[in-house]
Design a protein around this motif. Structure first.
Motif, PDB file in Angstrom:
ATOM      1  N   VAL A   1       0.875  -1.073   0.062  1.00 17.92           N
ATOM      2  CA  VAL A   1       0.176   0.054   0.080  1.00 17.92           C
ATOM      3  C   VAL A   1       0.792   1.302  -0.073  1.00 17.92           C
ATOM      4  O   VAL A   1       0.619   2.157  -0.637  1.00 17.92           O
ATOM      5  N   THR A   2       2.003   1.046   0.823  1.00 18.37           N
ATOM      6  CA  THR A   2       2.927   2.403   0.936  1.00 18.37           C
ATOM      7  C   THR A   2       3.454   2.608  -0.771  1.00 18.37           C
ATOM      8  O   THR A   2       3.555   3.875  -1.062  1.00 18.37           O
ATOM      9  N   ASP A   3       3.891   1.686  -1.224  1.00 16.32           N
ATOM     10  CA  ASP A   3       4.265   1.836  -2.590  1.00 16.32           C
ATOM     11  C   ASP A   3       3.330   2.282  -3.713  1.00 16.32           C
ATOM     12  O   ASP A   3       3.646   3.201  -4.359  1.00 16.32           O
ATOM     13  N   LEU A   4       1.887   1.896  -3.483  1.00 22.25           N
ATOM     14  CA  LEU A   4       0.978   2.437  -4.014  1.00 22.25           C
ATOM     15  C   LEU A   4       0.690   4.073  -3.785  1.00 22.25           C
ATOM     16  O   LEU A   4       0.495   4.658  -4.970  1.00 22.25           O
ATOM     17  N   GLN A   5       0.614   4.374  -2.533  1.00 26.23           N
ATOM     18  CA  GLN A   5       0.546   5.572  -2.133  1.00 26.23           C
ATOM     19  C   GLN A   5       1.656   6.635  -2.813  1.00 26.23           C
ATOM     20  O   GLN A   5       1.301   7.742  -3.340  1.00 26.23           O
ATOM     21  N   GLU A   6       2.771   5.903  -2.700  1.00 25.70           N
ATOM     22  CA  GLU A   6       3.919   6.755  -3.493  1.00 25.70           C
ATOM     23  C   GLU A   6       3.533   7.174  -4.959  1.00 25.70           C
ATOM     24  O   GLU A   6       3.797   8.253  -5.558  1.00 25.70           O
TER      25      GLU A   6
ATOM     26  N   LEU B   1      -5.897   6.238   0.631  1.00 22.77           N
ATOM     27  CA  LEU B   1      -6.084   4.917  -0.195  1.00 22.77           C
ATOM     28  C   LEU B   1      -6.182   3.752   0.865  1.00 22.77           C
ATOM     29  O   LEU B   1      -6.989   2.964   0.706  1.00 22.77           O
ATOM     30  N   PRO B   2      -5.459   3.749   2.204  1.00 27.80           N
ATOM     31  CA  PRO B   2      -5.604   2.473   3.062  1.00 27.80           C
ATOM     32  C   PRO B   2      -7.202   2.367   3.399  1.00 27.80           C
ATOM     33  O   PRO B   2      -7.662   1.454   3.479  1.00 27.80           O
ATOM     34  N   GLN B   3      -7.909   3.631   3.638  1.00 23.04           N
ATOM     35  CA  GLN B   3      -9.258   3.243   4.215  1.00 23.04           C
ATOM     36  C   GLN B   3     -10.269   3.084   2.877  1.00 23.04           C
ATOM     37  O   GLN B   3     -11.056   2.425   3.039  1.00 23.04           O
ATOM     38  N   LEU B   4      -9.834   3.695   1.678  1.00 24.64           N
ATOM     39  CA  LEU B   4     -10.595   3.061   0.564  1.00 24.64           C
ATOM     40  C   LEU B   4     -10.333   1.584   0.354  1.00 24.64           C
ATOM     41  O   LEU B   4     -11.427   0.884  -0.026  1.00 24.64           O
ATOM     42  N   LEU B   5      -9.283   1.061   0.540  1.00 25.37           N
ATOM     43  CA  LEU B   5      -9.009   0.058   0.089  1.00 25.37           C
ATOM     44  C   LEU B   5      -9.701  -1.198   1.481  1.00 25.37           C
ATOM     45  O   LEU B   5     -10.439  -2.079   0.921  1.00 25.37           O
ATOM     46  N   ARG B   6      -9.808  -0.602   2.420  1.00 22.34           N
ATOM     47  CA  ARG B   6     -10.717  -1.653   3.589  1.00 22.34           C
ATOM     48  C   ARG B   6     -12.544  -1.485   3.091  1.00 22.34           C
ATOM     49  O   ARG B   6     -12.976  -2.324   3.042  1.00 22.34           O
TER      50      ARG B   6
ATOM     51  N   LEU C   1     -12.246   5.973  -6.371  1.00 25.94           N
ATOM     52  CA  LEU C   1     -10.720   6.821  -6.290  1.00 25.94           C
ATOM     53  C   LEU C   1     -11.043   8.177  -6.901  1.00 25.94           C
ATOM     54  O   LEU C   1     -10.509   9.003  -6.329  1.00 25.94           O
ATOM     55  N   THR C   2     -11.555   8.217  -8.307  1.00 26.64           N
ATOM     56  CA  THR C   2     -11.540   9.269  -8.917  1.00 26.64           C
ATOM     57  C   THR C   2     -12.604  10.478  -8.297  1.00 26.64           C
ATOM     58  O   THR C   2     -11.825  11.645  -8.402  1.00 26.64           O
TER      59      THR C   2
END
Length: 252
Positions: free
Chosen positions: A5-10, A24-29, A45-46
């Motif tokens: 997730v950290t890689d995707l955030q970057e 992103l972490p909250q949206l994935l959950r 996301l958009t």
């Protein structure tokens, strides 16, 4: 390729999707919990990024406007005004006049709600994506007189001149000398057919010449202001006095 997730955030940050990166972490959950489809997740996301960007853009427009206080038209008590009907107020709120670069002149004695109405319309304009700039006449004259040697004045006047709606409060509250009147004329001439202007004043336009001291400049200013204008006479009892808070009104 396994991504954390950290890689995707970057990667989102590199794409300048900073708001989505943070969330992103909250949206994935939420996506996992609700079993969203790929399409639903992408729409989320958009949509989230666009919503946050618009919120930040509106926040910047609010700071740009420099309102002395925030009062929406929902707080404007129409029943205590004889100047406007509900239909007329709704027409103003539609902002067709702003899109057509009409001006508004709000006339009346102190305390009848001129500034309240001007700020309320300014807030409506900001909510629709317009840039608004609020300034009192005294502040405006100071900016115009110090523009040549004050960087702060240059910046503020640049913002004012690039705004879609300029609100000038307390116009003709004080007399102007010829230099000040000339500077004011050049500003109005610049804004003419570029921006809409809301003016509040306790003096009707036929009295402005007395305070400018130059009938020629006054006529030139009025020619531009009155080309496309709606004049609203807000006479009546003081709005502020009716709705002031009193230390003696509280129950003991």
């Amino acid at each position: 390729m396994n991504k954390t997730v950290t890689d995707l955030q970057e990667q989102f940050r590199q794409l300048r999707l900073s708001e989505t990166a943070e969330e992103l972490p909250q949206l994935l959950r939420e996506a996992e919990k609700a079993s969203w489809t790929y399409l639903e997740f992408l729409e989320c996301l958009t949509g989230y990024e666009l919503k946050k960007r618009e919120w930040k853009s509106q926040e910047r427009r609010m700071k740009w406007a420099r309102f002395p206080y925030i009062k929406s038209l929902n707080e404007f008590i129409l029943e205590e005004q004889t100047a406007l009907t509900a239909r007329q107020l709704n027409q103003l709120v539609e902002l067709n006049w702003l899109e057509q670069q009409y001006n508004l002149i709000l006339l009346g004695p102190p305390g009848v709600g001129k500034t309240f109405l001007a700020i309320g319309l300014g807030l409506e304009a900001i909510n629709r994506g317009f840039h608004v700039y609020f300034i009192t006449m005294g502040e405006l004259i100071h900016l115009l007189k110090t523009e040549e040697f004050s960087n702060k004045s240059k910046v503020q006047l640049k913002r004012l001149k690039s705004s879609d709606l300029v609100i000038i409060d307390d116009l003709m509250y004080m007399a102007m000398d010829q230099k000040e009147a000339n500077l004011f004329f050049h500003l109005i001439n610049h804004l003419y057919e570029r921006s809409s202007i809301i003016l509040t004043s306790n003096k009707s336009p036929d009295k402005w010449g007395e305070l400018m001291g130059d009938q020629g400049i006054t006529t030139a200013i009025l020619d531009r202001l009155l080309h496309r204008v709606e004049v609203i006479h807000m006479d009546g009892d003081s709005y502020r006095m009716k709705h002031r808070e009193s230390l003696f009104s509280a129950k003991v």
